[in-house]
Design a protein around this motif. Structure first.
Motif, PDB file in Angstrom:
ATOM      1  N   SER A 129       0.836  -1.201   0.000  1.00 36.99           N
ATOM      2  CA  SER A 129       0.000   0.000   0.000  1.00 36.99           C
ATOM      3  C   SER A 129       0.874   1.256   0.000  1.00 36.99           C
ATOM      4  CB  SER A 129      -0.913   0.009   1.232  1.00 36.99           C
ATOM      5  OG  SER A 129      -0.145   0.240   2.386  1.00 36.99           O
ATOM      6  N   ARG A 130       0.259   2.353  -0.351  1.00 38.47           N
ATOM      7  CA  ARG A 130       0.967   3.636  -0.440  1.00 38.47           C
ATOM      8  C   ARG A 130       1.634   3.988   0.884  1.00 38.47           C
ATOM      9  NH1 ARG A 130      -0.050   9.209   0.128  1.00 38.47           N
ATOM     10  NH2 ARG A 130       0.759  10.446  -1.597  1.00 38.47           N
ATOM     11  N   LEU A 134       5.626   4.545   1.490  1.00 38.63           N
ATOM     12  CA  LEU A 134       6.132   5.822   2.024  1.00 38.63           C
ATOM     13  C   LEU A 134       6.942   5.601   3.301  1.00 38.63           C
ATOM     14  CD1 LEU A 134       3.099   8.207   1.402  1.00 38.63           C
ATOM     15  CD2 LEU A 134       5.319   8.233   0.254  1.00 38.63           C
ATOM     16  N   ALA A 135       6.490   4.684   4.149  1.00 32.49           N
ATOM     17  CA  ALA A 135       7.224   4.390   5.381  1.00 32.49           C
ATOM     18  C   ALA A 135       8.595   3.788   5.059  1.00 32.49           C
ATOM     19  CB  ALA A 135       6.421   3.435   6.261  1.00 32.49           C
ATOM     20  N   LYS A 136       8.640   2.909   4.071  1.00 28.60           N
ATOM     21  CA  LYS A 136       9.922   2.317   3.663  1.00 28.60           C
ATOM     22  C   LYS A 136      10.862   3.383   3.115  1.00 28.60           C
ATOM     23  CE  LYS A 136       8.568  -2.435   2.761  1.00 28.60           C
ATOM     24  NZ  LYS A 136       8.511  -3.517   1.769  1.00 28.60           N
ATOM     25  N   VAL A 140      14.556   4.491   4.580  1.00 27.21           N
ATOM     26  CA  VAL A 140      15.785   4.531   3.781  1.00 27.21           C
ATOM     27  C   VAL A 140      16.433   5.907   3.883  1.00 27.21           C
ATOM     28  CG1 VAL A 140      16.654   4.499   1.396  1.00 27.21           C
ATOM     29  CG2 VAL A 140      15.123   2.703   2.182  1.00 27.21           C
ATOM     30  N   LEU A 141      15.620   6.960   3.760  1.00 25.78           N
ATOM     31  CA  LEU A 141      16.159   8.314   3.857  1.00 25.78           C
ATOM     32  C   LEU A 141      16.764   8.573   5.233  1.00 25.78           C
ATOM     33  CD1 LEU A 141      13.428  10.354   1.952  1.00 25.78           C
ATOM     34  CD2 LEU A 141      15.714   9.744   1.151  1.00 25.78           C
ATOM     35  N   LYS A 142      16.112   8.075   6.279  1.00 29.79           N
ATOM     36  CA  LYS A 142      16.625   8.271   7.631  1.00 29.79           C
ATOM     37  C   LYS A 142      17.952   7.534   7.819  1.00 29.79           C
ATOM     38  CE  LYS A 142      15.479   7.770  12.482  1.00 29.79           C
ATOM     39  NZ  LYS A 142      14.555   7.221  13.458  1.00 29.79           N
TER      40      LYS A 142
END
Length: 174
Positions: A129-130, A134-136, A140-142
């Motif tokens: 799901s969206r 977005l959480a993934k 990754v960015l964090k």
């Protein structure tokens, strides 16, 4: 001359096509009324499942400026899941319901201006799901930010150790 009730139905369907993020067409032949109600529940709040006549559906699709490939999906008994929100969630609901109820056959769909076949709808349903995606992405960015911070923090420490080693080497030579 078209009857007023049919003209109203076409206008309503055309508006549904225009205001939806996607529409998934399915053949519902052989489903009971109870199964149809369960299907509507399984699609969630973001989708509306409607049984339509092919002629009216084609006319509405033309008015909504869908391409010719989408018009070809209107063969046999047709029902349309109009999606207002996460298309993946609705595709998952249809796919899962079709696994448990073989009479429901996904014909294809029209999502974000592109006609998709049944295989593509199934692939879409396999996506997470969206919110999960977005959480993934946020994770990754964090982690990349943490790695960058660790690298920047290590530079002064390594510089201090190098200076200390040079100082000790100079002391040993003297």
């Amino acid at each position: 001359m078209a009857r007023p009730d049919k003209a109203a139905a076409v206008a309503e369907l055309s508006e549904e096509f225009k205001s939806s993020q996607g529409a998934v067409l399915a053949e519902y032949r052989g489903l009971s009324v109870a199964q149809m109600q369960n299907l509507r529940r399984s699609l969630g709040q973001n989708a509306r499942f409607r049984v339509v006549k092919n002629t009216l559906g084609k006319i509405a699709a033309k008015e909504a400026e869908l391409d010719e490939e989408a018009l070809e999906l209107f063969e046999g008994p047709s029902a349309i899941a109009f999606v207002r929100g996460d298309v993946v969630e609705a595709a998952k609901g249809l796919r899962d319901f079709a696994k448990d109820n073989p009479p429901l056959v996904i014909k294809g769909g029209y999502i974000d201006g592109k006609t998709m076949g049944p295989e593509e709808i199934t692939k879409l349903a396999d996506l997470e799901s969206r919110e999960v995606l977005l959480a993934k992405l946020a994770g990754v960015l964090k982690s990349k930010q943490g790695q960058a911070a660790a690298t920047f923090q290590a530079l002064p420490t390594k510089l201090a150790r190098l200076a200390q080693a040079l100082h000790e080497k100079k002391s040993d030579e003297a």
